[in-house]
Write an enzyme that holds these catalytic residues in place. Structure first.
Site, PDB file in Angstrom:
ATOM      1  N   GLU A 173       0.824  -1.216   0.000  1.00  0.00           N
ATOM      2  CA  GLU A 173       0.000   0.000   0.000  1.00  0.00           C
ATOM      3  C   GLU A 173       0.855   1.260   0.000  1.00  0.00           C
ATOM      4  O   GLU A 173       1.897   1.312   0.661  1.00  0.00           O
ATOM      5  CB  GLU A 173      -0.930   0.026   1.234  1.00  0.00           C
ATOM      6  CG  GLU A 173      -2.172  -0.827   1.048  1.00  0.00           C
ATOM      7  CD  GLU A 173      -3.219  -0.640   2.145  1.00  0.00           C
ATOM      8  OE1 GLU A 173      -4.268  -1.299   2.045  1.00  0.00           O
ATOM      9  OE2 GLU A 173      -3.007   0.152   3.090  1.00  0.00           O
ATOM     10  N   HIS A 223       3.077  -6.005   3.136  1.00  0.00           N
ATOM     11  CA  HIS A 223       2.671  -7.091   4.034  1.00  0.00           C
ATOM     12  C   HIS A 223       2.757  -8.416   3.283  1.00  0.00           C
ATOM     13  O   HIS A 223       2.003  -8.656   2.330  1.00  0.00           O
ATOM     14  CB  HIS A 223       1.220  -6.853   4.501  1.00  0.00           C
ATOM     15  CG  HIS A 223       0.663  -7.965   5.347  1.00  0.00           C
ATOM     16  ND1 HIS A 223      -0.631  -8.410   5.232  1.00  0.00           N
ATOM     17  CD2 HIS A 223       1.218  -8.729   6.302  1.00  0.00           C
ATOM     18  CE1 HIS A 223      -0.852  -9.384   6.091  1.00  0.00           C
ATOM     19  NE2 HIS A 223       0.263  -9.609   6.753  1.00  0.00           N
ATOM     20  N   HIS A 247      -1.594  -7.352  15.576  1.00  0.00           N
ATOM     21  CA  HIS A 247      -0.901  -7.308  14.280  1.00  0.00           C
ATOM     22  C   HIS A 247      -1.761  -6.713  13.167  1.00  0.00           C
ATOM     23  O   HIS A 247      -1.252  -6.400  12.106  1.00  0.00           O
ATOM     24  CB  HIS A 247      -0.420  -8.696  13.888  1.00  0.00           C
ATOM     25  CG  HIS A 247      -1.452  -9.555  13.206  1.00  0.00           C
ATOM     26  ND1 HIS A 247      -2.689  -9.804  13.746  1.00  0.00           N
ATOM     27  CD2 HIS A 247      -1.418 -10.214  12.028  1.00  0.00           C
ATOM     28  CE1 HIS A 247      -3.362 -10.581  12.920  1.00  0.00           C
ATOM     29  NE2 HIS A 247      -2.623 -10.849  11.874  1.00  0.00           N
ATOM     30  N   GLY A 248      -3.051  -6.612  13.398  1.00  0.00           N
ATOM     31  CA  GLY A 248      -3.915  -6.086  12.339  1.00  0.00           C
ATOM     32  C   GLY A 248      -5.282  -5.785  12.903  1.00  0.00           C
ATOM     33  O   GLY A 248      -5.471  -5.709  14.115  1.00  0.00           O
TER      34      GLY A 248
END
Lengths: 106, 476
Positions: free
Chosen positions: B206, B234, B399-400
């Protein structure tokens, strides 16, 4: 598993790949079989849509039919990383039909 | 999850007292809303982890925890090798060392917007993404061995990246203790054409804008400014890691009776750290960590190459590269003593606080950057490890955003093409080889990342530094 990757209706049975695997019980054999397919898909760059399978005493012999993965035509959504032992079940239903299931990590 | 089954021990901390054959309690870091939204399976899985031999202190679940295989995603557990502690292939997962790297560009949003479509197309053309994509490298067996030993340092020696990158990567870009010789022929073959590829699923590259700075001092130390554009990547260890996970999961299931380990869930397959199988797995898993570090190093290099074509002045230094599927030997204080334990983080990020000796000089007084991947339609975050977080989950954080909906359900709820159009109308350019893949990764299929990172901050795991919002997303 093919349906988790793309529309199985788009996969043509053009090339045959022989696969053999074995495991101590039928649940583990399902995972071995799916992982063997994942390995063949990854290293041959193929997608499979038809399977002839013979199981005898937890030994599996199969021919997987498929073709080279075509990103335009197959439009694959996700790759299979590995078959897991989650929700792993192989058994015969009351009507005599077999079901085999596990979660595949994508 | 039903909160009545938990004891609230803090505003953002919940405890499950040991029952049955649990050896330690389980602890979940979250607010009440996140707990209520968590699958009951998280309760079952985190309490199963607490049953494993040699576990130390507690089994922890991060605010983004959701149903995984064996361990929940967002699960953290440490094991003492001197107390029969185990290493678990299921506790690391298939995508070994999946992680995120972030590179500030020094550019502003306007510069990107002026060339958004061209830049998106160029990144999509240069960085292999999606099923069946291949990188420009074909690894020989000898090169595979060198890569598995050297990690990002190997990639650097082959012309990918620059020397300064290494100190901004966990383990300085090279995981010690890797054993390439135990990595199977099949794992090596799966990786032959996969170096420098994003993969599919939730992996992405991104281009993002820093839309909020929550901690000016830490942001300055990280080289982040409000309005600045960064690139976040990622991805993980690709086919090699998947194959190692597959093979050792099976080996550990089959060997469990020999090690007197009764598995309540086969996916918790593990072996004593001090066993031949445990040592072999650790050697192979560390080699896979190096594979992931090399992979992200190559993709980082390819990204810089594309940016240079558009913006010759953009330098894209590496802010940090951090993994969230690992098992690492670390020294932690438990029972009043500092000792070596093997910390499993599955969908959880290491989050060392200020003054940790492993941090490079430029980050030491601030703490470790913790990179949180959000969704292509909402936001991602840069956090920093909080002081004193060692006693809360062995210096770990989320983590997300964490999935709240299955891929199947997401596919039935959204249409990929419509999502791409909707995001384009909001100024976000999506490039993906698969519309269905986009639908499965719909922003609405994830929890609210803001709630997750606020909970991580309030629980004392990691503090927010900057919010990142997507401008371009290359979806694997």
């Amino acid at each position: 598993m093919t349906a988790a990757i793309c529309d199985p209706g788009r996969v043509r049975a053009r090339t045959a790949v022989r696969i053999a695997c074995a495991a101590p019980d039928r649940e583990l054999l399902l995972v071995e079989w799916l992982n063997a397919l994942i390995y063949e898909m990854a290293t041959r760059g193929m997608i499979f849509g038809r399977f002839d399978v013979i199981i005898d005493d937890h030994q599996l012999q199969a021919i997987a039919w498929g073709e080279a993965l075509d990103r335009e035509r197959h439009r694959p959504a996700a790759e299979a990383k590995g078959a897991t032992y989650t929700a792993l079940e192989v058994g015969r239903r009351d009507d005599g039909r077999w079901t085999a299931a596990c979660v595949v990590d994508v | 999850m039903d909160t009545r089954r938990l004891e609230r021990t803090g505003s953002f901390e919940w405890r499950i007292a040991p029952f049955g054959d649990m050896r330690v309690p389980a602890v979940i870091f979250a607010d009440e809303g996140l707990i209520q939204g968590m699958d009951e399976k998280v309760f079952e899985q985190i309490t199963n982890v607490a049953r494993l031999p040699g576990i130390v202190k507690a089994a922890y679940a991060m605010p983004d925890a959701h149903w995984g295989y064996g361990f929940p995603i967002g699960g953290v557990a440490a094991f003492d090798p001197e107390a029969g502690g185990v290493v678990s292939a299921g506790g690391v997962g298939f995508d070994i060392s999946c992680g995120v790297r972030c590179m500030p560009s020094g550019l502003g949003r306007a510069a990107i917007e002026a060339r958004q479509a061209e830049l998106a197309d160029a990144l999509f053309a240069e960085i292999p993404a999606g099923v069946g994509s291949h990188g420009e490298i074909t690894l020989s067996d000898e090169e595979t061995t060198a890569m598995l030993s050297g990690g990002a340092a190997w990639a650097l020696s082959r012309g990918y990246g620059r020397e300064a990158d290494l100190e901004r990567i966990e383990e300085r870009g090279c995981m010690p203790g890797a054993s390439p010789e135990v990595v199977s022929e099949r794992a090596r073959r799966r990786q032959r054409r996969e170096m420098g590829t994003l993969g599919s699923g939730n992996h992405y590259l991104e281009v993002q804008e820093v839309t909020a700075v929550h901690d000016a001092k830490a942001a300055a130390a990280f080289g982040l400014e409000p309005g600045e554009v960064v690139v976040s990547i990622h991805c993980g260890s690709r086919g090699l890691g998947h194959q190692i996970g597959t093979e050792f999961l099976r080996d550990m299931v089959l060997a469990a009776p020999d090690h007197d380990i009764a598995l309540v869930d086969r996916e918790l397959a593990c072996a004593p750290i001090r066993s031949k199988l445990g040592e072999r797995y650790l050697g192979a898993m560390r080699a896979a960590i190096n594979c992931a570090l090399a992979n992200r190093q190559i993709i980082g290099h390819l990204t810089r190459k594309v940016f240079r074509r558009f913006f010759p002045e953009a330098d894209l230094p590496l802010l940090f590269d951090v993994s969230h599927n690992t098992c690492k030997a670390e020294r932690h204080r438990t029972d009043g003593q500092r000792r070596e334990v093997y910390v499993h983080r599955k969908g959880a990020t290491r989050a060392f606080g200020p003054d940790h000796p492993s941090l490079p000089a430029g980050l030491r007084t601030v703490g470790q950057p913790v990179l949180i991947g959000g969704t292509m339609g909402t936001a991602s975050y840069v956090l920093v490890g909080a002081a004193g977080n060692e006693r809360r989950g062995f210096s770990s954080a989320c983590h997300g955003a964490g999935r709240r909906m299955s891929r199947h359900q997401a596919r039935r709820t959204w249409r990929g093409r419509a999502l791409v159009d909707e995001l384009a109308a909001r100024g976000i350019a999506i490039r993906s080889p698969s519309d269905r893949g986009v639908a499965e990764e719909a922003p609405g299929a994830y929890k609210d990342v803001v709630e997750v990172v606020e909970a991580a901050e309030m629980a004392g795991l990691a503090r927010r530094v900057a919010r990142l919002e997507p401008i371009i997303c290359i979806k694997g």
